[in-house]
Design an enzyme around this catalytic site. Structure first.
Site, PDB file in Angstrom:
ATOM      1  N   ASP A 129       0.875  -1.173   0.000  1.00  0.00           N
ATOM      2  CA  ASP A 129       0.000   0.000   0.000  1.00  0.00           C
ATOM      3  C   ASP A 129       0.910   1.221   0.000  1.00  0.00           C
ATOM      4  OD1 ASP A 129      -2.213   1.694   0.196  1.00  0.00           O
ATOM      5  OD2 ASP A 129      -2.189   1.615   2.384  1.00  0.00           O
ATOM      6  N   GLU A 142      -1.494  -1.618  -4.651  1.00  0.00           N
ATOM      7  CA  GLU A 142      -2.752  -0.908  -4.827  1.00  0.00           C
ATOM      8  C   GLU A 142      -2.544   0.221  -5.836  1.00  0.00           C
ATOM      9  OE1 GLU A 142      -6.038  -0.402  -1.725  1.00  0.00           O
ATOM     10  OE2 GLU A 142      -4.867   1.448  -1.582  1.00  0.00           O
ATOM     11  N   ASP A 174      -1.990   1.059   7.370  1.00  0.00           N
ATOM     12  CA  ASP A 174      -1.370   0.863   6.057  1.00  0.00           C
ATOM     13  C   ASP A 174      -0.920  -0.585   5.864  1.00  0.00           C
ATOM     14  OD1 ASP A 174      -1.481   3.600   4.941  1.00  0.00           O
ATOM     15  OD2 ASP A 174      -0.226   4.077   6.672  1.00  0.00           O
TER      16      ASP A 174
END
Length: 165
Positions: free
Chosen positions: A7, A67, A139
């Site tokens: 991420d 992502e 995160d």
């Protein structure tokens, strides 16, 4: 198969490592890489790269998933996110790892069943799918969700190839 989910973020990049054996998933490790907000952009990007390269060298994942960037209302934030994402992709590619990319809505749908799920719902599913995992923060939880999504997509692709033969 060991997979890493990422991420990306300039201030904090989450990472989550899972083992996928068939349909069974297990937690390997997770963490967050924070860069110094007072440092110059280039220095922060090098720090992010080097620290992520250390994680990749330690765990040697066979696959990675990142992502995709979403557009913020603040263009500067979007640009910084894109730069961090580029560094994350570079670190994985330099390690010889194939990288899957997933939109945030797809990750939410894969874990919760709806692309409009709240972060808390996604994090609850991560805990349910990886029982006992001590998650380093939001995160890292997001990164584990990306890794789980990637594992499901790889398993689906294998199953489809098996039926096509």
């Amino acid at each position: 198969m060991i997979l890493i989910g990422l991420d990306p973020g300039l201030g904090c990049t989450g990472w989550g490592m899972i083992a996928a054996e068939g349909n069974r998933l297990s937690h390997v490790a997770n963490g967050q890489i924070r860069t110094d907000a007072k440092a110059e952009l280039a220095v922060r990007l090098v720090d992010l790269h080097d620290r992520l390269a250390d994680v990749l060298a330690e765990y040697r994942p066979e696959g990675a998933a990142v992502e995709e960037v979403f557009v913020n209302e603040n263009p500067q934030s979007t640009l910084k996110l894109g730069q961090a994402r580029g560094v994350v992709l570079l670190a994985a590619a330099r390690s010889g790892i194939a990288v899957g990319e997933y939109a945030p809505r797809l990750v939410k749908k894969a874990l919760v069943g709806t692309g409009a799920a709240e972060k808390a719902q996604v994090h609850a599913m991560v805990q349910r799918l990886l029982p006992g995992a001590k998650v380093a923060g939001a995160d890292a939880a997001d990164a584990l969700a990306v890794a789980i999504t990637h594992a499901h997509h790889l398993a689906s692709n294998r199953a489809l190839r098996g039926h096509a033969a």
